[in-house]
Write a protein that holds these residues in place. Structure first.
Motif, short mmCIF file in Angstrom:
data_model
loop_
_atom_site.label_atom_id
_atom_site.label_comp_id
_atom_site.label_asym_id
_atom_site.label_seq_id
_atom_site.Cartn_x
_atom_site.Cartn_y
_atom_site.Cartn_z
N VAL A 1 1.01 -0.91 -0.28
CA VAL A 1 -0.31 -0.09 -0.21
C VAL A 1 1.07 1.18 -0.34
CG1 VAL A 1 -1.49 1.12 1.22
CG2 VAL A 1 -1.42 -1.29 0.84
N PHE A 2 0.68 1.98 -1.18
CA PHE A 2 1.01 3.19 -0.98
C PHE A 2 0.93 4.43 -0.82
CE2 PHE A 2 2.49 -0.20 -4.18
CZ PHE A 2 3.89 -0.16 -4.33
N TYR A 3 -0.58 4.43 -0.53
CA TYR A 3 -0.98 5.26 -0.01
C TYR A 3 -1.71 6.99 -0.79
CZ TYR A 3 -1.55 3.19 4.17
OH TYR A 3 -1.60 2.22 5.42
N ASP A 4 -0.81 8.04 -0.86
CA ASP A 4 -0.61 9.51 -1.50
C ASP A 4 0.55 9.38 -2.34
OD1 ASP A 4 -3.53 9.91 -0.88
OD2 ASP A 4 -2.56 11.21 1.11
N CYS A 5 1.70 7.70 -1.70
CA CYS A 5 2.67 8.50 -2.98
C CYS A 5 2.38 7.68 -3.97
CB CYS A 5 3.76 7.69 -2.33
SG CYS A 5 5.13 7.82 -3.18
N ASP A 6 2.78 8.29 -5.30
CA ASP A 6 2.62 8.07 -6.69
C ASP A 6 3.89 7.90 -7.96
OD1 ASP A 6 0.48 7.44 -8.64
OD2 ASP A 6 0.40 9.54 -9.80
N ASN A 7 4.51 7.40 -7.27
CA ASN A 7 5.83 7.18 -7.22
C ASN A 7 6.14 5.78 -8.63
OD1 ASN A 7 8.61 6.50 -8.27
ND2 ASN A 7 9.87 8.06 -7.07
N LYS A 8 5.39 5.63 -9.67
CA LYS A 8 5.55 5.10 -10.62
C LYS A 8 6.92 3.96 -10.63
CE LYS A 8 1.35 6.16 -11.86
NZ LYS A 8 0.54 5.63 -11.12
N GLU A 9 7.75 4.85 -10.16
CA GLU A 9 8.95 3.64 -10.39
C GLU A 9 9.20 2.49 -9.20
OE1 GLU A 9 12.77 6.48 -11.57
OE2 GLU A 9 11.31 6.98 -13.59
N PHE A 10 8.66 3.75 -8.08
CA PHE A 10 8.95 3.07 -6.73
C PHE A 10 7.88 1.75 -6.56
CE2 PHE A 10 7.83 2.41 -2.27
CZ PHE A 10 8.78 2.21 -1.58
N THR A 11 6.46 2.20 -6.94
CA THR A 11 5.72 1.48 -6.64
C THR A 11 6.28 0.24 -7.38
OG1 THR A 11 4.02 2.55 -7.03
CG2 THR A 11 2.90 0.39 -7.67
N GLN A 12 7.07 0.04 -9.15
CA GLN A 12 7.02 -1.25 -9.92
C GLN A 12 8.46 -1.94 -9.02
OE1 GLN A 12 5.06 -1.97 -12.83
NE2 GLN A 12 6.29 -3.97 -12.48
N PHE A 13 9.18 -1.08 -8.66
CA PHE A 13 10.52 -1.15 -7.72
C PHE A 13 9.76 -2.36 -6.74
CE2 PHE A 13 13.31 -1.29 -3.32
CZ PHE A 13 14.25 -1.27 -4.71
N ILE A 14 8.97 -1.90 -6.35
CA ILE A 14 8.81 -2.82 -4.50
C ILE A 14 7.11 -3.94 -5.21
CG2 ILE A 14 6.50 -3.21 -2.69
CD1 ILE A 14 9.11 -1.41 -2.13
N ILE A 15 6.65 -3.36 -6.42
CA ILE A 15 6.25 -5.12 -7.06
C ILE A 15 7.59 -6.30 -7.70
CG2 ILE A 15 4.14 -5.90 -8.87
CD1 ILE A 15 2.95 -3.95 -6.14
N ASP A 16 8.05 -5.64 -8.49
CA ASP A 16 8.93 -6.33 -8.57
C ASP A 16 10.33 -7.41 -7.77
OD1 ASP A 16 8.28 -5.11 -11.65
OD2 ASP A 16 10.04 -4.67 -11.24
N ASN A 17 10.37 -6.77 -6.88
CA ASN A 17 10.96 -6.97 -5.92
C ASN A 17 10.34 -8.23 -4.69
OD1 ASN A 17 13.55 -6.57 -6.20
ND2 ASN A 17 12.79 -4.87 -6.85
N THR A 18 8.47 -7.88 -4.28
CA THR A 18 7.98 -8.81 -3.44
C THR A 18 7.59 -9.72 -4.31
OG1 THR A 18 6.27 -7.20 -3.45
CG2 THR A 18 8.48 -6.40 -1.79
N GLY A 19 7.08 -9.20 -5.24
CA GLY A 19 5.73 -10.44 -5.73
C GLY A 19 4.20 -10.37 -5.54
N TYR A 20 4.08 -8.85 -4.23
CA TYR A 20 3.64 -8.67 -3.44
C TYR A 20 2.20 -7.21 -4.72
CZ TYR A 20 4.44 -9.60 0.93
OH TYR A 20 4.92 -10.55 2.12
N LYS A 21 0.52 -7.48 -4.53
CA LYS A 21 0.21 -6.40 -4.91
C LYS A 21 -0.19 -5.37 -4.83
CE LYS A 21 -4.37 -8.67 -3.82
NZ LYS A 21 -4.57 -7.82 -3.01
N GLU A 22 -0.14 -4.31 -6.17
CA GLU A 22 -0.24 -3.06 -4.97
C GLU A 22 -2.41 -3.02 -4.87
OE1 GLU A 22 -0.94 1.48 -6.47
OE2 GLU A 22 -0.15 -0.18 -7.79
#
Length: 195
Positions: free
Chosen positions: A80-101
């Motif tokens: 969960v990223f709340y009001d943070c909309d850094n697309k590169e960061f979101t992708q970094f987390i999804i790619d390295n965790t396998g978790y879903k936004e």
């Protein structure tokens, strides 16, 4: 056991929402990692502790972090990223965790990230039905997030900047925190009022 998973529960509730995160942090330290750690009080009543921290001189120490991880999310594989909309960061987390936004209304990083300008994520801790007597924890999911965080700690990256979403500030607005804008900053006040 439930569907082949080890479950922890107690008839009076177990306090998985916060206890799981604290257990996970202690386990990560026990495993030999040395992350910077911040504990804040009264998150459930508007992030009182994180707001105090944002108003202190210590907030500058967060500005040096590459990103922030909070361990205070229900379920087994949410990011969960709340009001943070850094697309590169979101992708970094999804790619390295396998978790879903996924989405949430508020947590301490909702206060911290906009002030220190560093991207953040809240990861699942494996608890369900928080703050009820039917609460339970799926041990495997909690342990998996420990491994996920340890992998993130081993993964080198540049700092990820906090990027406010188009609807940014809503979680903090509802909790009455104004990010400390100057009184004459009409653009931000109008944005906060209108979402």
């Amino acid at each position: 056991k439930k569907k082949g998973k080890l479950i922890m529960r107690a008839k009076e509730g177990i306090g998985g929402d916060d206890r799981c995160g604290i257990y996970m942090i202690l386990q990560i330290i026990k495993d030999g990692y040395k992350p910077s750690i911040l504990f804040c009080e009264d998150e459930e009543i508007g992030g009182v502790g994180s707001r105090k921290f944002c108003e202190s001189k210590y907030i500058d120490e967060l500005k040096e972090m590459k990103y922030l991880i909070e361990l205070d999310r229900m379920n087994g594989n949410d990011a969960v990223f709340y009001d943070c909309d850094n697309k590169e960061f979101t992708q970094f987390i999804i790619d390295n965790t396998g978790y879903k936004e996924n989405f949430g209304s508020f947590s301490d990083i909702s206060n911290l990230s906009p002030v220190c300008k560093v991207a953040s994520v809240n990861l699942s801790c494996g608890y369900y039905n928080a703050h009820t007597t039917s609460e339970y924890v799926v041990i495997e999911e909690m342990e998996n997030t420990i491994k996920v965080v340890e992998k993130l700690l081993e993964t080198d990256c540049e700092q990820f900047e906090y990027v406010e979403s188009f609807y940014g500030g809503l979680s903090n607005y509802f909790y009455g925190y104004d990010y400390g804008y100057d009184d004459d900053d009409e653009e931000h006040k109008r944005h906060d009022r209108n979402g």
